[in-house]
Write a protein that holds these residues in place. Structure first.
Motif, PDB file in Angstrom:
ATOM      1  N   PRO A 158       0.840  -1.196   0.000  1.00  4.37           N
ATOM      2  CA  PRO A 158       0.000   0.000   0.000  1.00  4.37           C
ATOM      3  C   PRO A 158       0.881   1.255   0.000  1.00  4.37           C
ATOM      4  N   PRO A 159       0.393   2.335  -0.619  1.00  6.28           N
ATOM      5  CA  PRO A 159       1.218   3.533  -0.803  1.00  6.28           C
ATOM      6  C   PRO A 159       1.212   4.506   0.382  1.00  6.28           C
ATOM      7  N   GLY A 160       1.291   4.034   1.587  1.00  5.09           N
ATOM      8  CA  GLY A 160       1.333   4.938   2.734  1.00  5.09           C
ATOM      9  C   GLY A 160       0.651   4.338   3.955  1.00  5.09           C
ATOM     10  N   ARG A 161       0.760   5.074   5.071  1.00  8.81           N
ATOM     11  CA  ARG A 161       0.212   4.566   6.337  1.00  8.81           C
ATOM     12  C   ARG A 161      -1.298   4.429   6.326  1.00  8.81           C
ATOM     13  N   GLU A 162      -1.986   5.435   5.770  1.00  6.54           N
ATOM     14  CA  GLU A 162      -3.453   5.368   5.746  1.00  6.54           C
ATOM     15  C   GLU A 162      -3.923   4.234   4.855  1.00  6.54           C
ATOM     16  N   ALA A 163      -3.281   4.046   3.726  1.00  3.24           N
ATOM     17  CA  ALA A 163      -3.627   2.919   2.845  1.00  3.24           C
ATOM     18  C   ALA A 163      -3.359   1.597   3.565  1.00  3.24           C
ATOM     19  N   GLN A 164      -2.279   1.516   4.330  1.00  2.73           N
ATOM     20  CA  GLN A 164      -1.970   0.296   5.089  1.00  2.73           C
ATOM     21  C   GLN A 164      -3.055   0.033   6.133  1.00  2.73           C
ATOM     22  N   ARG A 165      -3.527   1.084   6.801  1.00  2.00           N
ATOM     23  CA  ARG A 165      -4.608   0.914   7.788  1.00  2.00           C
ATOM     24  C   ARG A 165      -5.876   0.393   7.122  1.00  2.00           C
ATOM     25  N   ARG A 166      -6.198   0.929   5.933  1.00  2.00           N
ATOM     26  CA  ARG A 166      -7.388   0.461   5.214  1.00  2.00           C
ATOM     27  C   ARG A 166      -7.234  -1.000   4.801  1.00  2.00           C
ATOM     28  N   VAL A 167      -6.055  -1.372   4.342  1.00  2.00           N
ATOM     29  CA  VAL A 167      -5.784  -2.769   3.967  1.00  2.00           C
ATOM     30  C   VAL A 167      -5.942  -3.668   5.189  1.00  2.00           C
ATOM     31  N   ASN A 168      -5.375  -3.262   6.322  1.00  2.00           N
ATOM     32  CA  ASN A 168      -5.481  -4.072   7.544  1.00  2.00           C
ATOM     33  C   ASN A 168      -6.940  -4.241   7.967  1.00  2.00           C
ATOM     34  N   ARG A 169      -7.714  -3.157   7.898  1.00  2.00           N
ATOM     35  CA  ARG A 169      -9.132  -3.242   8.266  1.00  2.00           C
ATOM     36  C   ARG A 169      -9.873  -4.167   7.310  1.00  2.00           C
ATOM     37  N   LEU A 170      -9.563  -4.088   6.020  1.00  2.00           N
ATOM     38  CA  LEU A 170     -10.219  -4.950   5.037  1.00  2.00           C
ATOM     39  C   LEU A 170      -9.887  -6.421   5.291  1.00  2.00           C
TER      40      LEU A 170
END
Length: 124
Positions: free
Chosen positions: A67-79
């Motif tokens: 993922p291209p950043g921390r917020e994208a990583q958080r969204r991936v983790n939640r998904l």
């Protein structure tokens, strides 16, 4: 109808391979299987006409693993946590992040009730 011997416990494939959560690669695998099942071809090929399964796999895995950043990583983790709950149920609560636990429906209802009780108390 299948007869079971008393005391025997049936296990599923996920238990046999010790899979207890959804991963980026399991999502990519299932996506490839679904795409193949929906196609009109009768045998598996890495490239099916103009569709490249290897590229498809890599795009899906990269979406989750790069993922291209921390917020994208958080969204991936939640998904991934959401998919894990949907596939394996809620018995893996200890593996969920605190934010996910806080947003579960039971906790959200408890917060709403507490807020309503506080508002009711303050208005009396």
């Amino acid at each position: 109808m299948t007869m079971h011997k008393p005391g025997l416990v049936r296990v599923n494939v996920a238990q046999i391979i010790k899979m207890d959560r959804v991963t980026p690669r399991s999502i990519a695998y299932i996506a490839c299987q679904v795409r193949f099942a929906l196609s009109s071809v009768t045998s598996w090929r890495l490239v099916d006409g103009d569709f490249d399964y290897i590229q498809f796999w890599k795009i899906i895995v990269d979406f989750f693993e790069r993922p291209p950043g921390r917020e994208a990583q958080r969204r991936v983790n939640r998904l991934l946590e959401w998919w894990t709950r949907k596939v394996f149920g809620r018995s893996r609560r200890e593996d969920l992040s605190d934010a996910t636990k806080a947003n579960m429906s039971v906790n959200a209802l408890a917060r709403q009730r507490a807020h309503r009780d506080d508002t009711s108390f303050d208005s009396n």
